[in-house]
Design an enzyme around this catalytic site. Sequence first.
Site, PDB file in Angstrom:
ATOM      1  N   SER A 159      -2.295  -1.258  -9.758  1.00  0.00           N
ATOM      2  CA  SER A 159      -3.321  -1.025  -8.736  1.00  0.00           C
ATOM      3  C   SER A 159      -2.991  -1.653  -7.392  1.00  0.00           C
ATOM      4  CB  SER A 159      -4.652  -1.512  -9.281  1.00  0.00           C
ATOM      5  OG  SER A 159      -4.860  -0.864 -10.513  1.00  0.00           O
ATOM      6  N   ARG A 208       3.065  -2.198  -0.119  1.00  0.00           N
ATOM      7  CA  ARG A 208       2.836  -3.624   0.150  1.00  0.00           C
ATOM      8  C   ARG A 208       1.949  -4.177  -0.947  1.00  0.00           C
ATOM      9  NH1 ARG A 208       0.923  -0.676   4.065  1.00  0.00           N
ATOM     10  NH2 ARG A 208      -1.191   0.085   3.792  1.00  0.00           N
ATOM     11  N   ASP A 246      -5.723   2.345 -10.470  1.00  0.00           N
ATOM     12  CA  ASP A 246      -6.965   2.169 -11.239  1.00  0.00           C
ATOM     13  C   ASP A 246      -8.069   3.130 -10.803  1.00  0.00           C
ATOM     14  OD1 ASP A 246      -7.229   0.784  -8.840  1.00  0.00           O
ATOM     15  OD2 ASP A 246      -7.900  -1.100  -9.709  1.00  0.00           O
TER      16      ASP A 246
HETATM   17  C1  GLC Z   1      -6.420  -2.907  -3.839  1.00  0.00           C
HETATM   18  C2  GLC Z   1      -5.201  -2.073  -4.182  1.00  0.00           C
HETATM   19  C3  GLC Z   1      -5.617  -0.735  -4.750  1.00  0.00           C
HETATM   20  C4  GLC Z   1      -6.586  -0.918  -5.893  1.00  0.00           C
HETATM   21  C5  GLC Z   1      -7.759  -1.787  -5.477  1.00  0.00           C
HETATM   22  C6  GLC Z   1      -8.716  -2.068  -6.636  1.00  0.00           C
HETATM   23  O1  GLC Z   1      -7.110  -2.287  -2.809  1.00  0.00           O
HETATM   24  O2  GLC Z   1      -4.388  -1.916  -3.044  1.00  0.00           O
HETATM   25  O3  GLC Z   1      -4.488  -0.009  -5.200  1.00  0.00           O
HETATM   26  O4  GLC Z   1      -7.055   0.338  -6.323  1.00  0.00           O
HETATM   27  O5  GLC Z   1      -7.277  -3.018  -4.976  1.00  0.00           O
HETATM   28  O6  GLC Z   1      -8.068  -2.695  -7.686  1.00  0.00           O
END
Ligand code: GLC
Length: 479
Positions: A157, A172, A210
């Site tokens: 995520s 990143r 996610d």
């Molecule tokens: C951050 C991550 C994203 C993820 C979110 C919730 O924003 O960059 O990919 O979905 O956290 O976990």
Amino acid sequence: MQAFQRFPYPPSLPAEVPEDLLPKLSELRDEFGTDKDHLKHVTDHFVKELERGLTEEGGDIPMNITWVTDFPTGNERGKYLTLDLGGTNLRVCEVSLSAQKGDFAFTQRKYKLPENLRSAPVVELWDFIAECVHMFIEEHHSEFSAEEKLPLAFTFSYPVLQKSIKEGILQRWTKDYSCPGAEGNDIVAQLEASMDKKQVPVEVVALVNDTTGTLIATAYRDPQVRIGSIFSTGCNSAYVEACSAIPKIKHAGLPPDSKVAINTECGAFDNSCKVLRRTRFDKDIDACSPRQGQQLYEKIIAGRYLGEIVRRVLLELHNNNGLFRDQDASELNTPHILEASFLSSVEEDNSHLREGVYSLLKEGLGVESTVPERRITRFLVEIVGTRAARLYACGIAAICKKRDIKTGVVGVDGSTFNHYTRFRLRVTQAMRDIMEWPDDIKDPITFEVSEDGSGVGAALIAALTLGETQPEVADGATW
Ligand code: GLC
């Protein structure tokens, strides 16, 4: 008539607190203010940014293509391993999609992620993960050999640029991860290298965010779903877009009438500081974070930062306005000492003398608070939580406006959302403020707690990718 008015905005100033503090509290309330006009302004800019993110030139929001182009009907089958790298835990699951249509069974294990792995060279993180998957397979699948690789769906995520569903270049780190060696590289290849090194018999068949997992898991049981969202340590949403509306994949040759799930990565909204009003507390949090200037929307609203914002406001009131006077409040200097659960717990205390807040302040910060101090703490939690909920609604409303979604369900996962009741009520109130739904109708767009995105959602994506579905009549969601 205000039949569906749920939550008054703004929070009221606390009663029975020293008069001389009221101007300061009122000033703070204004600084954290998100009135209706501001929400609409933010939402309008959000819509433009969602659109820009789909173009070649891009904008603040990455709008990552997930390559999830098929959606569940309930006829998906098979057994899959799923892996979810969360902020504090690693979750390994075996999910069986089988038997009854739309049904599933799963076995899971959680492994505590050592804190140092958030910033260690990334190979150490992959080796640790490979070791955990190895242990899981030993426990549940000792009959498998290295020749017979298990299909694995990896919920990762963080923002990744994907050329296909089986690869992803990390753009990143977010959520204060900072392991060197991952940004700019294909993290699937890195994970597989560690798996091979440890002879773990798995093959990554899908790399899943996610939010996309939540979208697909919710769609499995509720065809009304339109958006999958996470409100937890981080905050982000995914939705399904028409390929014809995505100029940046014009050359991919996808049929113009096809659709694809987009991981918006909207935590990066307004990184160019055009519309969000950032307070000095937000600016300081950003300045102390490993990735400055990034994820500015997320740093204002998401669970990782909510307790930290409250801590910083309390500290300012302690230093300048006599809050917790004559107390050893040195714990207030410890970054991240308060978690998001502090906010929900404070707001659960409905006692007149705020005895619950007393215990929370005692346990969390070691201070013996007076009744007025507890009322002030409660008020500060309300203004920080209210701002987060209302700005979160802007992101959801923007997707609805962009896709012309008039009715439907937003599937949301994440501890902060699921355990903070007043937060949820504020989000729905803010949706009302932005969308201008008539007072006498029920919410046309509702929020549903959806907790199985990284398990069943990821497994469904693996099944859809491998084409493991029964050829029955498709009756899933219509996007
Ligand atoms: C951050 C991550 C994203 C993820 C979110 C919730 O924003 O960059 O990919 O979905 O956290 O976990």
